[in-house]
Design an enzyme around this catalytic site. Structure first.
Site, PDB file in Angstrom:
ATOM      1  N   LYS A   3      61.192   0.483  99.855  1.00 18.01           N
ATOM      2  CA  LYS A   3      61.011  -1.128  99.803  1.00 18.01           C
ATOM      3  C   LYS A   3      59.374  -1.164  99.530  1.00 18.01           C
ATOM      4  CE  LYS A   3      64.591  -3.288 102.282  1.00 18.01           C
ATOM      5  NZ  LYS A   3      65.041  -4.135 103.612  1.00 18.01           N
ATOM      6  N   TYR A  43      70.269  -9.535  96.870  1.00 21.26           N
ATOM      7  CA  TYR A  43      70.454 -10.128  98.217  1.00 21.26           C
ATOM      8  C   TYR A  43      71.222 -11.422  98.262  1.00 21.26           C
ATOM      9  CZ  TYR A  43      67.617  -6.487 100.843  1.00 21.26           C
ATOM     10  OH  TYR A  43      67.077  -5.419 101.382  1.00 21.26           O
ATOM     11  N   ASN A 106      60.767  -3.457 106.310  1.00 25.44           N
ATOM     12  CA  ASN A 106      61.345  -2.150 107.003  1.00 25.44           C
ATOM     13  C   ASN A 106      61.634  -0.962 106.324  1.00 25.44           C
ATOM     14  OD1 ASN A 106      63.535  -3.198 105.954  1.00 25.44           O
ATOM     15  ND2 ASN A 106      64.694  -3.683 107.500  1.00 25.44           N
ATOM     16  N   HIS A 109      66.304   0.402 102.034  1.00 22.16           N
ATOM     17  CA  HIS A 109      67.335  -0.268 102.163  1.00 22.16           C
ATOM     18  C   HIS A 109      68.466   0.752 101.784  1.00 22.16           C
ATOM     19  CE1 HIS A 109      70.937  -2.774 100.749  1.00 22.16           C
ATOM     20  NE2 HIS A 109      70.689  -1.982  99.698  1.00 22.16           N
ATOM     21  N   GLU A 120      75.757  -2.026  94.065  1.00 21.76           N
ATOM     22  CA  GLU A 120      74.286  -1.737  93.960  1.00 21.76           C
ATOM     23  C   GLU A 120      73.789  -0.570  92.909  1.00 21.76           C
ATOM     24  OE1 GLU A 120      73.296  -1.389  98.203  1.00 21.76           O
ATOM     25  OE2 GLU A 120      73.741  -3.677  98.460  1.00 21.76           O
TER      26      GLU A 120
HETATM   27  P1  GTP Z   1      69.226  -3.664 104.076  1.00 20.43           P
HETATM   28  O1  GTP Z   1      69.538  -1.867 104.007  1.00 20.43           O
HETATM   29  O2  GTP Z   1      67.938  -3.953 103.537  1.00 20.43           O
HETATM   30  O3  GTP Z   1      70.329  -4.469 103.606  1.00 20.43           O
HETATM   31  O4  GTP Z   1      68.996  -3.846 105.637  1.00 20.43           O
HETATM   32  P2  GTP Z   1      70.369  -3.998 106.789  1.00 20.43           P
HETATM   33  O5  GTP Z   1      71.374  -3.877 106.230  1.00 20.43           O
HETATM   34  O6  GTP Z   1      69.927  -3.194 107.989  1.00 20.43           O
HETATM   35  O7  GTP Z   1      69.977  -5.575 107.027  1.00 20.43           O
HETATM   36  P3  GTP Z   1      70.443  -6.869 106.396  1.00 20.43           P
HETATM   37  O8  GTP Z   1      71.342  -6.611 105.300  1.00 20.43           O
HETATM   38  O9  GTP Z   1      71.204  -7.592 107.476  1.00 20.43           O
HETATM   39  O10 GTP Z   1      69.278  -7.602 105.804  1.00 20.43           O
HETATM   40  C1  GTP Z   1      68.645  -7.325 104.794  1.00 20.43           C
HETATM   41  C2  GTP Z   1      67.079  -7.169 104.912  1.00 20.43           C
HETATM   42  O11 GTP Z   1      66.603  -8.588 105.178  1.00 20.43           O
HETATM   43  C3  GTP Z   1      66.660  -6.478 106.024  1.00 20.43           C
HETATM   44  O12 GTP Z   1      66.680  -5.246 105.775  1.00 20.43           O
HETATM   45  C4  GTP Z   1      65.259  -7.123 106.134  1.00 20.43           C
HETATM   46  O13 GTP Z   1      64.161  -6.728 105.179  1.00 20.43           O
HETATM   47  C5  GTP Z   1      65.653  -8.599 105.968  1.00 20.43           C
HETATM   48  N1  GTP Z   1      65.882  -9.242 107.296  1.00 20.43           N
HETATM   49  C6  GTP Z   1      67.256  -9.054 108.098  1.00 20.43           C
HETATM   50  N2  GTP Z   1      67.136  -9.749 109.073  1.00 20.43           N
HETATM   51  C7  GTP Z   1      65.877 -10.569 109.132  1.00 20.43           C
HETATM   52  C8  GTP Z   1      65.484 -11.315 109.889  1.00 20.43           C
HETATM   53  O14 GTP Z   1      65.727 -11.871 110.899  1.00 20.43           O
HETATM   54  N3  GTP Z   1      63.955 -11.731 109.448  1.00 20.43           N
HETATM   55  C9  GTP Z   1      63.589 -11.410 108.504  1.00 20.43           C
HETATM   56  N4  GTP Z   1      62.206 -11.890 108.244  1.00 20.43           N
HETATM   57  N5  GTP Z   1      63.787 -10.602 107.661  1.00 20.43           N
HETATM   58  C10 GTP Z   1      64.993 -10.022 108.023  1.00 20.43           C
HETATM   59 MG    MG Z   2      72.161  -4.966 104.408  1.00 21.47          MG
END
Ligand code: GTP
Ligand code: MG
Length: 132
Positions: A3, A43, A106, A109, A120
């Protein structure tokens, strides 16, 4: 996907080492700057969440590295080496614990199921770009 926070801080090589050391093989890789429309579609599952617009701004703020990873149980393996979404909750030795800035920035992904991996991979790569 590596990312924007990680590409900005020159962490591509380090993160690739974590993936390779976890037994994953990089069979496709390219660097792109996501268009806003691509980030929104990628997303789409999060479009009702309060963090969505911030997430799109962040995802388009710098280049990302798109990859296809191959290996036995590649999804489980990649989720393990990535660590928890929130780096504060991730285990030491994971990409997110060792490199991520916060829950949004973070660093990495990864697809969370076979179905999302198919979607994807097809979203970003043609068959010819995957080299095995
Ligand atoms: P991905 O591998 O990036 O999909 O991460 P994930 O599967 O561990 O998390 P998720 O799909 O729930 O969320 C997608 C992305 O949205 C995360 O990786 C973060 O970059 C962002 N994100 C998720 N939760 C939060 C939150 O509570 N606050 C903020 N600011 N960003 C978030
Ligand atoms: Mg995810």
């Amino acid at each position: 996907m590596i990312k924007p926070d990680a590409t900005k801080r020159n962490l591509i090589g380090k993160i690739n080492s974590y993936l390779e050391n976890a037994g994953l093989k990089i069979v496709a890789q390219k660097m792109v700057r996501l268009e806003e429309s691509q980030a929104r579609e990628f997303y789409a599952e999060h479009k009702e969440r309060s963090f969505f617009s911030g997430l799109i701004t962040y995802m388009t703020s710098a280049p990302v590295v798109l990859q296809v990873l191959k290996g036995e149980n590649a999804i489980t393996k990649s989720r393990e080496i990535m660590g928890a979404t929130n780096p504060a909750e991730a285990r030491p030795g994971t990409v997110r614990k060792d490199f991520a800035v916060d829950i949004e920035a973070n660093s990495i992904h990864g697809s969370d199921s076979i179905e999302s991996a198919e979607r994807e991979i097809n979203f970003f790569f043609s068959k010819e770009e995957i080299v095995e």
